[in-house]
Structures are given as C-alpha cells and as structure tokens.
Design a protein around this motif. Structure first.
Motif, PDB file in Angstrom:
ATOM      1  N   ALA A  39      23.781  -9.714 -11.387  1.00 14.26           N
ATOM      2  CA  ALA A  39      24.525 -10.941 -11.700  1.00 14.26           C
ATOM      3  C   ALA A  39      24.471 -11.916 -10.527  1.00 14.26           C
ATOM      4  N   ASN A  40      24.610 -11.400  -9.311  1.00 14.33           N
ATOM      5  CA  ASN A  40      24.498 -12.262  -8.128  1.00 14.33           C
ATOM      6  C   ASN A  40      23.108 -12.885  -8.030  1.00 14.33           C
ATOM      7  N   GLY A  45      22.709 -15.533 -10.817  1.00 14.53           N
ATOM      8  CA  GLY A  45      23.532 -16.688 -10.462  1.00 14.53           C
ATOM      9  C   GLY A  45      22.917 -17.494  -9.330  1.00 14.53           C
ATOM     10  N   GLY A  50      21.682 -21.266  -9.730  1.00 14.98           N
ATOM     11  CA  GLY A  50      22.288 -22.258  -8.848  1.00 14.98           C
ATOM     12  C   GLY A  50      21.261 -23.019  -8.039  1.00 14.98           C
ATOM     13  N   THR A  58      25.829 -25.035  -9.242  1.00 17.75           N
ATOM     14  CA  THR A  58      26.724 -24.422  -8.257  1.00 17.75           C
ATOM     15  C   THR A  58      27.871 -23.702  -8.956  1.00 17.75           C
ATOM     16  N   VAL A 104      27.841 -22.379 -11.990  1.00 18.48           N
ATOM     17  CA  VAL A 104      27.294 -21.160 -12.597  1.00 18.48           C
ATOM     18  C   VAL A 104      27.130 -20.080 -11.534  1.00 18.48           C
ATOM     19  N   GLU A 105      26.624 -20.477 -10.373  1.00 19.21           N
ATOM     20  CA  GLU A 105      26.421 -19.517  -9.281  1.00 19.21           C
ATOM     21  C   GLU A 105      27.751 -18.909  -8.836  1.00 19.21           C
ATOM     22  N   GLN A 106      28.762 -19.732  -8.681  1.00 21.75           N
ATOM     23  CA  GLN A 106      30.070 -19.237  -8.253  1.00 21.75           C
ATOM     24  C   GLN A 106      30.702 -18.352  -9.324  1.00 21.75           C
ATOM     25  N   ALA A 124      29.096 -16.570 -11.590  1.00 24.12           N
ATOM     26  CA  ALA A 124      28.354 -15.306 -11.602  1.00 24.12           C
ATOM     27  C   ALA A 124      28.783 -14.428 -10.438  1.00 24.12           C
ATOM     28  N   GLY A 125      29.057 -15.051  -9.288  1.00 30.57           N
ATOM     29  CA  GLY A 125      29.537 -14.288  -8.134  1.00 30.57           C
ATOM     30  C   GLY A 125      30.877 -13.630  -8.400  1.00 30.57           C
TER      31      GLY A 125
END
Length: 91
Positions: free
Chosen positions: A30-31, A34, A38, A68, A70-72, A74-75
């Motif tokens: 997931a990281n 993401g 991102g 950004t 989406v990345e956060q 996913a984190g």
C-alpha cells in the motif's frame, strides 16, 4: 501456570506471526502504490503547470494535491494494516 505469561505461545503466537507477516506485506505494498500514485500525480501536475503557465496553474496544483492526498491516505491505510497485523489496539 499463569496463562497471562503465555499470550504469545502456541496457536496465538503462530497466528500473530502469520498476521504480522501478512500485515507488513500488505502495508508495504500500500505504501509503494501510494508513493507511486503520489509521485506520478505531482509530476503530471507540474507538467500541466509548466506547459500552460499561470492559466493552468490551478489545475496543475489540483492534480498534484490529489496525488499527495492519495499518497497520505495510502500511508494511513498501510499503517492501520500493519498495526492490525501486529494485533495493536487503538489508543
């Protein structure tokens, strides 16, 4: 014998080992996803802004901000999966 001293033994210990491994694997994936989404979105946003200048800047920044976010997100999901895999409870 006190059962509280053996919480990580037997079936429970094996279950924790499996879920921890699975949680860390899924969390890591997931990281990665993401991070890729991102970075790609920020790159596309910067490209849009670079090509269109001030006219397209709001659109470029919007695309970058979505990536950004989406990345956060996913984190956060990845950390939750890892915590669940380690049988951590909410604070």
């Amino acid at each position: 014998m006190n059962n509280n001293d053996n919480k990580s033994s037997g079936v429970t210990g094996a279950g924790k080992a499996v879920t921890s491994t699975l949680g860390n694997t899924v969390g890591g994936l997931a990281n990665t996803v993401g991070g890729v989404v991102g970075a790609a979105s920020r790159g596309i946003g910067e490209t849009v802004t670079g090509i269109t200048g001030d006219v397209g800047k709001p659109l470029g920044e919007g695309v970058a901000n979505i990536g950004t976010g989406v990345e956060q997100g996913a984190g956060s999901v990845a950390q939750g999966v890892k915590d669940a895999g380690e049988w951590k409870t909410s604070k």
